[in-house]
Write an enzyme that holds these catalytic residues in place. Sequence first.
Site, PDB file in Angstrom:
ATOM      1  N   ARG A 108     -25.230 -33.238 -20.332  1.00 12.10           N
ATOM      2  CA  ARG A 108     -26.575 -32.082 -20.653  1.00 12.10           C
ATOM      3  C   ARG A 108     -26.760 -33.052 -22.392  1.00 12.10           C
ATOM      4  O   ARG A 108     -25.986 -33.364 -22.944  1.00 12.10           O
ATOM      5  CB  ARG A 108     -26.584 -30.749 -20.721  1.00 12.10           C
ATOM      6  CG  ARG A 108     -26.770 -29.860 -19.751  1.00 12.10           C
ATOM      7  CD  ARG A 108     -27.763 -30.105 -19.397  1.00 12.10           C
ATOM      8  NE  ARG A 108     -27.663 -28.669 -17.409  1.00 12.10           N
ATOM      9  CZ  ARG A 108     -28.083 -29.613 -16.551  1.00 12.10           C
ATOM     10  NH1 ARG A 108     -27.074 -30.534 -16.004  1.00 12.10           N
ATOM     11  NH2 ARG A 108     -27.463 -28.523 -15.574  1.00 12.10           N
ATOM     12  N   GLU A 135     -35.319 -33.852 -23.131  1.00  7.25           N
ATOM     13  CA  GLU A 135     -35.888 -34.139 -21.093  1.00  7.25           C
ATOM     14  C   GLU A 135     -37.443 -33.606 -20.822  1.00  7.25           C
ATOM     15  O   GLU A 135     -37.557 -32.242 -20.999  1.00  7.25           O
ATOM     16  CB  GLU A 135     -35.067 -33.754 -20.278  1.00  7.25           C
ATOM     17  CG  GLU A 135     -33.998 -34.613 -19.082  1.00  7.25           C
ATOM     18  CD  GLU A 135     -33.156 -34.135 -18.603  1.00  7.25           C
ATOM     19  OE1 GLU A 135     -31.869 -34.257 -19.563  1.00  7.25           O
ATOM     20  OE2 GLU A 135     -33.214 -34.222 -17.422  1.00  7.25           O
ATOM     21  N   HIS A 141     -32.088 -38.622 -15.052  1.00  2.88           N
ATOM     22  CA  HIS A 141     -31.070 -37.323 -14.915  1.00  2.88           C
ATOM     23  C   HIS A 141     -31.423 -37.442 -13.459  1.00  2.88           C
ATOM     24  O   HIS A 141     -31.852 -36.380 -12.563  1.00  2.88           O
ATOM     25  CB  HIS A 141     -32.378 -36.011 -15.479  1.00  2.88           C
ATOM     26  CG  HIS A 141     -30.694 -35.282 -15.109  1.00  2.88           C
ATOM     27  ND1 HIS A 141     -31.004 -34.149 -15.851  1.00  2.88           N
ATOM     28  CD2 HIS A 141     -30.102 -34.874 -14.307  1.00  2.88           C
ATOM     29  CE1 HIS A 141     -30.541 -33.080 -15.822  1.00  2.88           C
ATOM     30  NE2 HIS A 141     -29.720 -33.740 -14.963  1.00  2.88           N
TER      31      HIS A 141
HETATM   32  C1  GLV Z   1     -27.368 -31.583 -12.796  1.00  5.17           C
HETATM   33  O1  GLV Z   1     -27.466 -31.540 -13.989  1.00  5.17           O
HETATM   34  C2  GLV Z   1     -26.828 -29.898 -12.187  1.00  5.17           C
HETATM   35  O2  GLV Z   1     -26.771 -28.847 -13.314  1.00  5.17           O
HETATM   36  O3  GLV Z   1     -27.303 -29.521 -11.721  1.00  5.17           O
END
Ligand code: GLV
Length: 343
Positions: free
Chosen positions: A244, A273, A291
């Site tokens: 994250r 983000e 991401h």
């Molecule tokens: C993606 O970042 C997830 O947590 O699945």
Amino acid sequence: MIQVFVTRRIPDAGLRVLEGRATVAIGQTDEERALDRSVLLRGVREADVILSLLTEQVDRELLEANPGLLGVANHAVGFDNVDVAVATELGIPVSNTPGVLTEATADLTWALLLAVARRIVESDAYVRKNKFNIWSPNLLLGADVGAGPVGHKKILGIVGFGRIGQAVARRAAGFDMEVLAHDPSHRDRVEAFPGVGWSDLDELLATADFVCLHPRLSPSTRHLIDETRLGQMKPTAYLVNVSRGEVVDEAALVRALREGWIAGAALDVYENEPGLAHGLTDLPNAVLVPHIGSASKDTRDRMAVLAATNALSHLLGERAPHCVNPRVYETEAWRKRTGRARA
Ligand code: GLV
């Protein structure tokens, strides 16, 4: 009445699971656009269950908006976008999609590690700009990932040793690396893992050639990698973040990359983000992707199926296969919500 409110469009494989079993509404069908908070609130008020994406903040306001809400099925393994403590207090089960995205996310970690070490993005741009006139011994030199001709093993430091951290470690065997891992809640797991050594964070940062971040976001991991931590890394080291964005102080990282405290960084996730820290996109030693850790076709299909399966369980008042707050099923608040008598 809507039974499952899907906040933003998910892969069809997930929608097919819901088809014929629940009435479904999708808040945002344009995949390039966010969902307005007012539409989200309306959807939650009208639905029995919400199937949320990690882009939605499922906070107290939202959870309190519908006293009949039976569950939140998050279409992600991470669930830091959901206030699970409040959900538990209110008797609302929350579920996630673990397991199915482990391998794809570990693959992306390695893709980024190799890309930043061997300057793949810069090299691609070089060719596309028609600059490739002649092979040259000093052109776009990067770093070895395996031992290389110098012969000493590179050190991979893994921070966070859950499923994804372990899958990253398994892949390191092919590069004949020394692997260190740090995870304060899972020291036993690290020590039992073949070929992986336990390290405290200071030592890991000071010795690793590649630092990969895989912790869950929590108050103790927010800005885990800050200015001080970046200063502990070797000037030849690379940082990879596929966890994250908030785990890294992104403004400090920009300074570290600009001033050469570390050699490079590859990021899949960002602190604000989709916003990026000022100056990040100007840095040639940063590889930036949007991401996409779990973004393989099969993985995203499986995530959607799992999220939809969890949503149906919430709808029926049954234990969801991947509930992250299972204590909720013992609470009076959950019994009231589902109209169940005490067992
Ligand atoms: C993606 O970042 C997830 O947590 O699945």
